[in-house]
Design a protein around this motif. Structure first.
Motif, PDB file in Angstrom:
ATOM      1  N   UNK A  87       0.858  -1.179   0.000  1.00 42.37           N
ATOM      2  CA  UNK A  87       0.000   0.000   0.000  1.00 42.37           C
ATOM      3  C   UNK A  87       0.900   1.238   0.000  1.00 42.37           C
ATOM      4  N   UNK A  88       0.501   2.255  -0.782  1.00 40.88           N
ATOM      5  CA  UNK A  88       1.241   3.507  -0.750  1.00 40.88           C
ATOM      6  C   UNK A  88       0.283   4.673  -0.873  1.00 40.88           C
ATOM      7  N   UNK A  89       0.766   5.836  -0.424  1.00 35.54           N
ATOM      8  CA  UNK A  89      -0.040   7.042  -0.470  1.00 35.54           C
ATOM      9  C   UNK A  89       0.140   7.743  -1.807  1.00 35.54           C
ATOM     10  N   UNK A  90      -0.962   8.206  -2.384  1.00 39.31           N
ATOM     11  CA  UNK A  90      -0.909   9.019  -3.592  1.00 39.31           C
ATOM     12  C   UNK A  90      -1.795  10.240  -3.390  1.00 39.31           C
ATOM     13  N   UNK A  91      -1.448  11.316  -4.083  1.00 40.04           N
ATOM     14  CA  UNK A  91      -2.239  12.538  -3.977  1.00 40.04           C
ATOM     15  C   UNK A  91      -3.620  12.318  -4.567  1.00 40.04           C
ATOM     16  N   UNK A  92      -4.626  12.868  -3.882  1.00 39.85           N
ATOM     17  CA  UNK A  92      -6.007  12.797  -4.353  1.00 39.85           C
ATOM     18  C   UNK A  92      -6.640  14.155  -4.092  1.00 39.85           C
ATOM     19  N   UNK A  93      -6.393  15.093  -5.002  1.00 40.05           N
ATOM     20  CA  UNK A  93      -6.861  16.449  -4.795  1.00 40.05           C
ATOM     21  C   UNK A  93      -6.091  17.111  -3.675  1.00 40.05           C
ATOM     22  N   UNK A  94      -6.800  17.601  -2.681  1.00 41.27           N
ATOM     23  CA  UNK A  94      -6.147  18.275  -1.557  1.00 41.27           C
ATOM     24  C   UNK A  94      -5.722  17.299  -0.470  1.00 41.27           C
ATOM     25  N   UNK A  95      -6.022  16.033  -0.650  1.00 40.50           N
ATOM     26  CA  UNK A  95      -5.683  15.034   0.363  1.00 40.50           C
ATOM     27  C   UNK A  95      -4.875  13.907  -0.278  1.00 40.50           C
ATOM     28  N   UNK A  96      -4.751  12.810   0.444  1.00 43.18           N
ATOM     29  CA  UNK A  96      -4.046  11.637  -0.055  1.00 43.18           C
ATOM     30  C   UNK A  96      -4.892  10.402   0.228  1.00 43.18           C
ATOM     31  N   UNK A  97      -4.629   9.344  -0.545  1.00 39.69           N
ATOM     32  CA  UNK A  97      -5.342   8.093  -0.298  1.00 39.69           C
ATOM     33  C   UNK A  97      -4.395   6.926  -0.509  1.00 39.69           C
ATOM     34  N   UNK A  98      -4.734   5.800   0.092  1.00 42.35           N
ATOM     35  CA  UNK A  98      -3.946   4.588  -0.044  1.00 42.35           C
ATOM     36  C   UNK A  98      -4.369   3.829  -1.295  1.00 42.35           C
ATOM     37  N   UNK A  99      -3.384   3.371  -2.073  1.00 37.80           N
ATOM     38  CA  UNK A  99      -3.681   2.558  -3.242  1.00 37.80           C
ATOM     39  C   UNK A  99      -2.827   1.297  -3.190  1.00 37.80           C
ATOM     40  N   UNK A 100      -3.289   0.262  -3.872  1.00 41.10           N
ATOM     41  CA  UNK A 100      -2.548  -0.990  -3.927  1.00 41.10           C
ATOM     42  C   UNK A 100      -1.280  -0.816  -4.767  1.00 41.10           C
ATOM     43  N   UNK A 101      -0.231  -1.537  -4.408  1.00 42.81           N
ATOM     44  CA  UNK A 101       1.034  -1.478  -5.132  1.00 42.81           C
ATOM     45  C   UNK A 101       1.846  -2.709  -4.744  1.00 42.81           C
ATOM     46  N   UNK A 102       3.070  -2.803  -5.224  1.00 39.88           N
ATOM     47  CA  UNK A 102       3.945  -3.886  -4.784  1.00 39.88           C
ATOM     48  C   UNK A 102       4.554  -3.536  -3.430  1.00 39.88           C
ATOM     49  N   UNK A 103       5.036  -4.554  -2.766  1.00 40.91           N
ATOM     50  CA  UNK A 103       5.743  -4.318  -1.504  1.00 40.91           C
ATOM     51  C   UNK A 103       6.934  -3.390  -1.720  1.00 40.91           C
ATOM     52  N   UNK A 104       7.595  -3.559  -2.843  1.00 41.08           N
ATOM     53  CA  UNK A 104       8.777  -2.756  -3.136  1.00 41.08           C
ATOM     54  C   UNK A 104       8.409  -1.287  -3.331  1.00 41.08           C
ATOM     55  N   UNK A 105       7.297  -1.018  -3.987  1.00 43.99           N
ATOM     56  CA  UNK A 105       6.862   0.372  -4.147  1.00 43.99           C
ATOM     57  C   UNK A 105       6.529   1.000  -2.801  1.00 43.99           C
ATOM     58  N   UNK A 106       5.928   0.214  -1.925  1.00 40.48           N
ATOM     59  CA  UNK A 106       5.656   0.724  -0.581  1.00 40.48           C
ATOM     60  C   UNK A 106       6.953   1.021   0.159  1.00 40.48           C
ATOM     61  N   UNK A 107       7.905   0.090   0.077  1.00 39.82           N
ATOM     62  CA  UNK A 107       9.179   0.255   0.781  1.00 39.82           C
ATOM     63  C   UNK A 107       9.966   1.451   0.257  1.00 39.82           C
ATOM     64  N   UNK A 108      10.024   1.591  -1.069  1.00 46.88           N
ATOM     65  CA  UNK A 108      10.825   2.679  -1.624  1.00 46.88           C
ATOM     66  C   UNK A 108      10.177   4.039  -1.380  1.00 46.88           C
ATOM     67  N   UNK A 109       8.856   4.099  -1.338  1.00 46.39           N
ATOM     68  CA  UNK A 109       8.226   5.375  -0.994  1.00 46.39           C
ATOM     69  C   UNK A 109       8.644   5.799   0.413  1.00 46.39           C
ATOM     70  N   UNK A 110       8.659   4.842   1.344  1.00 48.38           N
ATOM     71  CA  UNK A 110       9.065   5.143   2.710  1.00 48.38           C
ATOM     72  C   UNK A 110      10.541   5.536   2.776  1.00 48.38           C
ATOM     73  N   UNK A 111      11.401   4.798   2.057  1.00 48.41           N
ATOM     74  CA  UNK A 111      12.833   5.080   2.088  1.00 48.41           C
ATOM     75  C   UNK A 111      13.152   6.440   1.471  1.00 48.41           C
ATOM     76  N   UNK A 112      12.504   6.764   0.366  1.00 50.14           N
ATOM     77  CA  UNK A 112      12.750   8.049  -0.279  1.00 50.14           C
ATOM     78  C   UNK A 112      12.267   9.207   0.592  1.00 50.14           C
ATOM     79  N   UNK A 113      11.134   9.018   1.248  1.00 52.14           N
ATOM     80  CA  UNK A 113      10.650  10.060   2.160  1.00 52.14           C
ATOM     81  C   UNK A 113      11.650  10.270   3.293  1.00 52.14           C
TER      82      UNK A 113
END
Length: 236
Positions: A87-113
């Protein structure tokens, strides 16, 4: 994914036999007593403000920088991280929402942040990938914006290989032990974040984590899976 912050409580020992893996690269209170420069603090706050951090979070991040004298991220880039139950966060207008993804996409979003935060704060953070990426280094330290391209390159590589988590945990524990006196003199701890989908492939993780219990450190385990086996492993 699930994230837990806690003092070290090693998982229950398992009976899995150790597996060989290539050796990875060699390498108190939560409230700080180490002095910081007002100019450095102001620059860090300005950098965080540009990233959208409100004043309260800016202050908390600056305090955290002073509280932790060493920071490590152990990032699992094994082949199983390509499974699509992340699961990863993506922009949804003025807020964010969780969308399905690979484990690696979730991990790299966290690491890059975390890397962007380290660069903004000027808080050197070592990132260690379990396996050598196809592009980018296996181990690097992010201390400023100039270090982010190398982290991005490593995160853009596809995950592959085993999960030699034990070897990396031992290497980080050895490094923290070598810095124990330095950390104690400053009234600081080390922080260790493990981003993984669960189980190691190179031995008994309980034994590998045991030295952490006597070190001045704080550990976060960020699971990029909801599989019961992996969750139970860390809850054991």
């Amino acid at each position: 994914g699930r994230e837990r912050a806690r003092h070290v409580r090693p998982p229950t020992p398992t009976s899995r036999p150790p597996m060989s893996a290539p050796a990875p690269p060699a390498y108190a209170s939560l409230y700080p007593t180490a002095p910081t420069s007002p100019a450095d603090d102001a620059a860090a706050r300005q950098a965080l403000a540009r990233q959208g951090f409100p004043p309260g979070l800016q202050a908390a991040a600056v305090r955290s920088r002073a509280a932790f004298g060493a920071r490590y991220w152990i990032v699992d880039n094994s082949g199983s991280m390509s499974l699509p139950d992340g699961k990863r966060l993506v922009a949804a207008g003025a807020s964010e929402r969780l969308v399905a993804c690979t484990r690696w996409q979730e991990a790299t979003q966290a690491a890059l942040h975390a890397g962007e935060l380290a660069a903004a704060l000027g808080a050197p953070t070592e990132f260690r990938f379990l396996n050598a990426p196809a592009s980018g280094p296996q181990s690097l330290t992010v201390a400023g914006p100039e270090d982010l391209p190398a982290l991005r390159a490593a995160c853009e590589s596809e995950p592959s290989g085993g999960t030699p988590l034990c070897a990396h945990a031992v290497a980080v524990a050895t490094d923290i032990a070598a810095r124990r006196a330095e950390l104690a003199a400053r009234g600081q701890r080390a922080s260790v974040t493990i981003v993984s989908d669960g189980l190691p492939s190179d031995g008994d993780l309980a034994a590998a984590l045991q030295p952490f219990a006597s070190l001045p450190m704080w550990i976060v385990v960020r699971l990029c899976t909801n599989e019961e086996e992996g969750v139970n492993f860390w809850n054991g």
